[in-house]
Design a protein around this motif. Structure first.
Motif, mmCIF file in Angstrom:
data_model
loop_
_atom_site.group_PDB
_atom_site.id
_atom_site.type_symbol
_atom_site.label_atom_id
_atom_site.label_comp_id
_atom_site.label_asym_id
_atom_site.label_seq_id
_atom_site.Cartn_x
_atom_site.Cartn_y
_atom_site.Cartn_z
ATOM 1 N N PHE A 48 0.557 -0.883 -0.106
ATOM 2 C CA PHE A 48 -0.131 -0.341 -0.314
ATOM 3 C C PHE A 48 1.210 1.022 0.085
ATOM 4 C CE2 PHE A 48 -1.929 3.340 2.464
ATOM 5 C CZ PHE A 48 -2.762 3.604 2.386
ATOM 6 N N CYS A 49 0.244 1.990 -1.093
ATOM 7 C CA CYS A 49 1.195 3.126 -1.107
ATOM 8 C C CYS A 49 0.562 4.581 -0.733
ATOM 9 C CB CYS A 49 2.053 4.038 -2.726
ATOM 10 S SG CYS A 49 2.609 5.197 -2.759
ATOM 11 N N PRO A 50 0.695 5.058 0.916
ATOM 12 C CA PRO A 50 0.212 6.033 1.186
ATOM 13 C C PRO A 50 0.312 7.369 0.773
ATOM 14 C CG PRO A 50 1.730 5.837 2.454
ATOM 15 C CD PRO A 50 2.219 5.269 1.173
ATOM 16 N N GLY B 142 1.362 -4.212 3.714
ATOM 17 C CA GLY B 142 2.907 -3.607 4.064
ATOM 18 C C GLY B 142 2.781 -2.105 3.299
ATOM 19 N N VAL B 143 3.824 -1.480 3.670
ATOM 20 C CA VAL B 143 3.265 0.143 3.572
ATOM 21 C C VAL B 143 4.750 0.908 3.062
ATOM 22 C CG1 VAL B 143 2.399 3.169 4.253
ATOM 23 C CG2 VAL B 143 1.182 0.861 5.278
ATOM 24 N N ARG C 250 2.799 1.472 12.707
ATOM 25 C CA ARG C 250 2.897 -0.489 13.666
ATOM 26 C C ARG C 250 3.759 -0.637 12.665
ATOM 27 N NH1 ARG C 250 -3.178 1.196 16.972
ATOM 28 N NH2 ARG C 250 -3.016 3.146 16.934
ATOM 29 N N ARG C 251 4.266 -0.628 11.819
ATOM 30 C CA ARG C 251 4.429 -1.778 11.006
ATOM 31 C C ARG C 251 5.740 -1.684 10.754
ATOM 32 N NH1 ARG C 251 -0.353 -3.169 7.989
ATOM 33 N NH2 ARG C 251 -1.245 -1.188 9.798
ATOM 34 N N ARG C 252 6.508 -2.267 10.025
ATOM 35 C CA ARG C 252 8.511 -2.080 9.727
ATOM 36 C C ARG C 252 8.149 -1.039 8.159
ATOM 37 N NH1 ARG C 252 12.029 -6.951 9.668
ATOM 38 N NH2 ARG C 252 10.126 -8.556 9.844
ATOM 39 N N LEU D 258 13.509 -2.437 8.270
ATOM 40 C CA LEU D 258 13.100 -2.692 7.349
ATOM 41 C C LEU D 258 12.146 -4.099 6.787
ATOM 42 C CD1 LEU D 258 15.120 -1.730 4.957
ATOM 43 C CD2 LEU D 258 14.100 -0.249 5.732
ATOM 44 N N HIS D 259 10.874 -3.437 6.363
ATOM 45 C CA HIS D 259 9.702 -5.453 5.649
ATOM 46 C C HIS D 259 10.134 -5.414 4.231
ATOM 47 C CE1 HIS D 259 6.301 -7.727 5.979
ATOM 48 N NE2 HIS D 259 5.941 -6.930 4.325
ATOM 49 N N GLY D 260 11.209 -4.949 4.118
ATOM 50 C CA GLY D 260 11.524 -4.800 2.573
ATOM 51 C C GLY D 260 12.164 -3.464 2.090
ATOM 52 N N LEU D 261 12.677 -4.036 0.503
ATOM 53 C CA LEU D 261 13.549 -2.642 0.361
ATOM 54 C C LEU D 261 13.142 -2.585 -1.622
ATOM 55 C CD1 LEU D 261 16.775 -0.494 1.064
ATOM 56 C CD2 LEU D 261 16.232 -0.777 -1.790
#
Length: 204
Positions: free
Chosen positions: A28-30, A60-61, A86-88, A121-124
């Motif tokens: 999800f891109c805010p 994921g954000v 509330r998440r990486r 990070l949750h990812g890159l």
């Protein structure tokens, strides 16, 4: 129907995520995807606070850093973002992006990212140059950075050395830290070998 844009976006994203069977990767891109777009700051943004509260935890954000194109990423910033979301976060790294100015091509090493970031990070995702051939050094040096981060995770005593090693530092590989200059030299060596190999192929 919704009291805010953030609640509307979270509701739609949650419904799509559930309709798809809650896939392992759903991003999800805010609207506020970097610090410069937040008012007054990421931690005090009502929009991001709502996204963090309402968005299902498996989503994921995406975050680009202090700016749309961030020269530096710090552990302090990522801690702030993680707390409000509330998440990486998943970093969408625009360091090499040139779709906004096709007259520029970025060929330098991956740099400006503090040591020990991977654990935050949750990812890159790397947004590369539009020109395919110009991305050998960016992707190669990103791989070298990633390997050094894996080494830091394997040896926690070397992680989080941001206070010791300045961003973009050129320390040698003897201490296991990432050196942009050494990564660049390694990438250039391999790129020249690749170019020479292609030159030997019939019809090239």
């Amino acid at each position: 129907v919704f009291p805010s844009l953030a609640q509307a976006q979270a509701s739609v994203a949650n419904e799509v995520y559930q309709e798809l069977g809650q896939p392992s990767v759903f991003l999800f891109c805010p609207t506020e995807y970097c610090s410069s777009l937040c008012s007054p700051s990421p931690s005090q943004s009502c929009y991001l606070q709502t996204i963090g509260q309402e968005l299902l935890p498996g989503i994921g954000v995406i975050w680009t850093g202090p700016k749309v194109v961030s020269q530096e990423l710090s552990a302090v910033l990522l801690e702030e973002v993680e707390a409000v979301l509330r998440r990486r976060p998943v970093i969408w790294d625009n360091l090499y992006a040139n779709d906004y100015d096709c007259r520029r091509v970025f060929l330098g090493p991956y740099m400006g990212r503090a040591p020990g970031l991977m654990s935050r990070l949750h990812g890159l995702l790397l947004n590369p140059n539009c020109e395919l051939q110009a991305n050998f050094i960016p992707i190669h040096t990103l791989g070298t950075w990633f390997q050094s981060e894996l080494g830091s995770c394997a040896h926690p005593d070397h992680a989080g050395m941001e206070a010791v090693a300045a961003l973009g530092d050129s320390q040698g590989a003897q201490d296991g830290s990432y050196s942009p200059q050494e990564a660049l030299e390694l990438a250039l060596h391999d790129w020249v070998a690749e170019i020479n190999q292609q030159a030997l192929e019939p019809g090239r």
